[in-house]
Scaffold this motif. Structure first.
Motif, PDB file in Angstrom:
ATOM      1  N   VAL A  18       0.841  -1.199   0.000  1.00  0.00           N
ATOM      2  CA  VAL A  18       0.000   0.000   0.000  1.00  0.00           C
ATOM      3  C   VAL A  18       0.878   1.253   0.000  1.00  0.00           C
ATOM      4  O   VAL A  18       0.641   2.200  -0.766  1.00  0.00           O
ATOM      5  CB  VAL A  18      -0.970   0.006   1.193  1.00  0.00           C
ATOM      6  CG1 VAL A  18      -1.731   1.324   1.265  1.00  0.00           C
ATOM      7  CG2 VAL A  18      -1.963  -1.150   1.091  1.00  0.00           C
ATOM      8  N   VAL A  19       1.915   1.267   0.836  1.00  0.00           N
ATOM      9  CA  VAL A  19       2.814   2.431   0.892  1.00  0.00           C
ATOM     10  C   VAL A  19       3.532   2.628  -0.440  1.00  0.00           C
ATOM     11  O   VAL A  19       3.587   3.744  -0.974  1.00  0.00           O
ATOM     12  CB  VAL A  19       3.833   2.277   2.041  1.00  0.00           C
ATOM     13  CG1 VAL A  19       4.934   3.332   1.931  1.00  0.00           C
ATOM     14  CG2 VAL A  19       3.137   2.392   3.388  1.00  0.00           C
ATOM     15  N   THR A  20       4.102   1.557  -0.989  1.00  0.00           N
ATOM     16  CA  THR A  20       4.890   1.725  -2.212  1.00  0.00           C
ATOM     17  C   THR A  20       4.016   2.071  -3.413  1.00  0.00           C
ATOM     18  O   THR A  20       4.404   2.891  -4.251  1.00  0.00           O
ATOM     19  CB  THR A  20       5.718   0.463  -2.507  1.00  0.00           C
ATOM     20  OG1 THR A  20       4.868  -0.683  -2.540  1.00  0.00           O
ATOM     21  CG2 THR A  20       6.773   0.270  -1.435  1.00  0.00           C
ATOM     22  N   GLU A  21       2.818   1.486  -3.494  1.00  0.00           N
ATOM     23  CA  GLU A  21       1.928   1.824  -4.610  1.00  0.00           C
ATOM     24  C   GLU A  21       1.361   3.238  -4.487  1.00  0.00           C
ATOM     25  O   GLU A  21       0.903   3.806  -5.477  1.00  0.00           O
ATOM     26  CB  GLU A  21       0.806   0.798  -4.722  1.00  0.00           C
ATOM     27  CG  GLU A  21       1.246  -0.529  -5.310  1.00  0.00           C
ATOM     28  CD  GLU A  21       1.651  -0.443  -6.779  1.00  0.00           C
ATOM     29  OE1 GLU A  21       1.077   0.393  -7.515  1.00  0.00           O
ATOM     30  OE2 GLU A  21       2.552  -1.198  -7.196  1.00  0.00           O
ATOM     31  N   ALA A  22       1.424   3.807  -3.286  1.00  0.00           N
ATOM     32  CA  ALA A  22       1.027   5.215  -3.107  1.00  0.00           C
ATOM     33  C   ALA A  22       2.180   6.165  -3.419  1.00  0.00           C
ATOM     34  O   ALA A  22       2.026   7.384  -3.296  1.00  0.00           O
ATOM     35  CB  ALA A  22       0.545   5.440  -1.680  1.00  0.00           C
ATOM     36  N   GLY A  23       3.334   5.609  -3.798  1.00  0.00           N
ATOM     37  CA  GLY A  23       4.470   6.434  -4.183  1.00  0.00           C
ATOM     38  C   GLY A  23       5.531   6.567  -3.114  1.00  0.00           C
ATOM     39  O   GLY A  23       6.495   7.321  -3.288  1.00  0.00           O
ATOM     40  N   GLY A  24       5.378   5.853  -1.996  1.00  0.00           N
ATOM     41  CA  GLY A  24       6.317   5.966  -0.899  1.00  0.00           C
ATOM     42  C   GLY A  24       7.394   4.902  -0.923  1.00  0.00           C
ATOM     43  O   GLY A  24       7.486   4.097  -1.856  1.00  0.00           O
ATOM     44  N   SER A  25       8.212   4.907   0.131  1.00  0.00           N
ATOM     45  CA  SER A  25       9.270   3.916   0.303  1.00  0.00           C
ATOM     46  C   SER A  25       8.976   3.075   1.533  1.00  0.00           C
ATOM     47  O   SER A  25       8.586   3.613   2.571  1.00  0.00           O
ATOM     48  CB  SER A  25      10.634   4.594   0.482  1.00  0.00           C
ATOM     49  OG  SER A  25      11.000   5.302  -0.679  1.00  0.00           O
ATOM     50  N   PHE A  26       9.193   1.775   1.434  1.00  0.00           N
ATOM     51  CA  PHE A  26       9.027   0.853   2.551  1.00  0.00           C
ATOM     52  C   PHE A  26      10.227  -0.076   2.557  1.00  0.00           C
ATOM     53  O   PHE A  26      10.424  -0.852   1.621  1.00  0.00           O
ATOM     54  CB  PHE A  26       7.736   0.053   2.412  1.00  0.00           C
ATOM     55  CG  PHE A  26       7.373  -0.748   3.638  1.00  0.00           C
ATOM     56  CD1 PHE A  26       6.322  -0.355   4.449  1.00  0.00           C
ATOM     57  CD2 PHE A  26       8.084  -1.899   3.986  1.00  0.00           C
ATOM     58  CE1 PHE A  26       5.984  -1.085   5.585  1.00  0.00           C
ATOM     59  CE2 PHE A  26       7.760  -2.629   5.115  1.00  0.00           C
ATOM     60  CZ  PHE A  26       6.706  -2.220   5.916  1.00  0.00           C
ATOM     61  N   THR A  27      11.030   0.017   3.618  1.00  0.00           N
ATOM     62  CA  THR A  27      12.221  -0.823   3.732  1.00  0.00           C
ATOM     63  C   THR A  27      12.369  -1.300   5.171  1.00  0.00           C
ATOM     64  O   THR A  27      11.648  -0.872   6.062  1.00  0.00           O
ATOM     65  CB  THR A  27      13.500  -0.040   3.372  1.00  0.00           C
ATOM     66  OG1 THR A  27      13.806   0.896   4.417  1.00  0.00           O
ATOM     67  CG2 THR A  27      13.365   0.700   2.052  1.00  0.00           C
ATOM     68  N   GLY A  28      13.360  -2.178   5.378  1.00  0.00           N
ATOM     69  CA  GLY A  28      13.799  -2.454   6.731  1.00  0.00           C
ATOM     70  C   GLY A  28      14.705  -1.330   7.195  1.00  0.00           C
ATOM     71  O   GLY A  28      15.079  -0.433   6.416  1.00  0.00           O
ATOM     72  N   LEU A  29      15.086  -1.364   8.460  1.00  0.00           N
ATOM     73  CA  LEU A  29      16.030  -0.377   8.966  1.00  0.00           C
ATOM     74  C   LEU A  29      17.384  -0.518   8.294  1.00  0.00           C
ATOM     75  O   LEU A  29      18.193   0.416   8.304  1.00  0.00           O
ATOM     76  CB  LEU A  29      16.192  -0.515  10.482  1.00  0.00           C
ATOM     77  CG  LEU A  29      14.904  -0.340  11.307  1.00  0.00           C
ATOM     78  CD1 LEU A  29      15.206  -0.494  12.788  1.00  0.00           C
ATOM     79  CD2 LEU A  29      14.250   1.004  11.023  1.00  0.00           C
ATOM     80  N   ASP A  30      17.631  -1.675   7.668  1.00  0.00           N
ATOM     81  CA  ASP A  30      18.860  -1.888   6.918  1.00  0.00           C
ATOM     82  C   ASP A  30      18.786  -1.324   5.502  1.00  0.00           C
ATOM     83  O   ASP A  30      19.741  -1.444   4.728  1.00  0.00           O
ATOM     84  CB  ASP A  30      19.191  -3.384   6.867  1.00  0.00           C
ATOM     85  CG  ASP A  30      18.042  -4.214   6.276  1.00  0.00           C
ATOM     86  OD1 ASP A  30      17.047  -3.636   5.797  1.00  0.00           O
ATOM     87  OD2 ASP A  30      18.137  -5.463   6.305  1.00  0.00           O
ATOM     88  N   GLY A  31      17.643  -0.736   5.142  1.00  0.00           N
ATOM     89  CA  GLY A  31      17.482  -0.149   3.821  1.00  0.00           C
ATOM     90  C   GLY A  31      17.022  -1.116   2.759  1.00  0.00           C
ATOM     91  O   GLY A  31      16.785  -0.721   1.613  1.00  0.00           O
ATOM     92  N   ARG A  32      16.864  -2.393   3.105  1.00  0.00           N
ATOM     93  CA  ARG A  32      16.427  -3.385   2.116  1.00  0.00           C
ATOM     94  C   ARG A  32      14.955  -3.193   1.797  1.00  0.00           C
ATOM     95  O   ARG A  32      14.111  -3.208   2.701  1.00  0.00           O
ATOM     96  CB  ARG A  32      16.681  -4.795   2.651  1.00  0.00           C
ATOM     97  CG  ARG A  32      16.275  -5.910   1.687  1.00  0.00           C
ATOM     98  CD  ARG A  32      16.974  -7.233   2.012  1.00  0.00           C
ATOM     99  NE  ARG A  32      16.642  -7.705   3.339  1.00  0.00           N
ATOM    100  CZ  ARG A  32      16.096  -8.904   3.595  1.00  0.00           C
ATOM    101  NH1 ARG A  32      15.803  -9.727   2.619  1.00  0.00           N
ATOM    102  NH2 ARG A  32      15.849  -9.274   4.827  1.00  0.00           N
TER     103      ARG A  32
END
Length: 266
Positions: A225-239
């Motif tokens: 949902v976050v990424t399809e709204a144009g955002g970024s979703f990662t772990g704290l490691d950036g993955r």
């Protein structure tokens, strides 16, 4: 690109059924609650909702695997449904309306299973959010009555709104100092918790959020949902994606700064 409309429609049917069941037991005086080995609560409603979703999936998608919080993995194959029957059980058992059923479809691909469909339904709030890969993210009452979601355009941390769940997890991981520095750097902080901050990032109402410890079923639906709204979703490691055991979500513009603060070590 594959068309996930039928899978998305099925996910809505599944959460419709789960919503009816969970709302029927919400605030019930005779609700049974147990403590799991990890010391987190589980109610009879959690178990019943997952059983209901599993039984419907077994009929509708018998070849797909299922992973759920309460009953583990069943089946194998390139497609896997991931279920959190009640995200926010502590709220649910106390009568706080901030809880949701999370359902995601993940497909095997490069880098492992990745979410391609996600639905987050919070019936006590009267809210629902969903997304499918390549199709955008939406909120509304149904597939035919929906508004498209877009993250915010806030580009300065000093103008940003930060949402989080609690402080204890950051302290346990030795990240508390960095997290507190982050709270001082932003415009506003609020401890909404659980699924809701990620949905507000997708809506553009909140700009950044993070949690130090999560399971796949907590993140699979919220991530897409976050990424399809144009955002970024990662772990704290950036993955990218929901596989790191923790999460950082943002409008994308603030993501590097968010990770920088949360990875400070003293």
């Amino acid at each position: 690109m594959p068309d996930y409309h039928d899978d998305l429609r099925l996910a809505h049917v599944l959460v419709d059924a789960a919503d009816a069941q969970t709302m029927d037991r919400f605030k019930a005086l005779d609700l049974k609650v147990e403590t799991k080995p990890d010391m987190t609560p589980v109610s009879e409603a959690d178990k019943a909702a997952e059983e209901l979703i599993r039984s419907q999936l077994q009929r509708a998608r018998p070849r797909d695997a299922i992973l759920g919080e309460e009953y583990g993995v069943e089946g194998t194959g390139p497609r896997r449904w991931v279920i959190d029957p009640i995200d926010g059980t502590k709220n649910y058992v106390r009568g706080v309306p901030v809880w949701a059923t999370l359902i995601s479809l993940m497909e095997a691909g490069e880098g492992g299973y990745q979410p391609v469909v996600g639905v987050v339904s919070a019936p006590a709030l009267g809210r629902r959010w969903w997304a499918a890969k390549g199709g955008g993210a939406y909120t509304g009452r149904s597939l035919t009555s929906a508004t498209r979601l877009h993250v915010s355009k806030v580009s300065r941390l000093s103008d940003a709104s930060l949402a989080y769940s609690s402080l204890s997890g950051w302290e346990e991981q030795g990240r508390l100092d960095g997290f507190l520095d982050l709270t001082r750097a932003v415009w506003r902080t609020r401890g909404y918790g659980d699924f809701w901050p990620y949905m507000m990032v997708a809506e553009g109402a909140v700009d950044i959020c993070a949690e130090p410890e999560l399971s796949l079923w907590d993140m699979a639906a919220t991530a897409i949902v976050v990424t399809e709204a144009g955002g970024s979703f990662t772990g704290l490691d950036g993955r990218p994606g929901p596989h790191s055991g923790n999460a950082a979500a943002s409008n994308g513009l603030l993501h590097d700064e968010l990770l920088g603060y949360l990875n400070q070590r003293y």
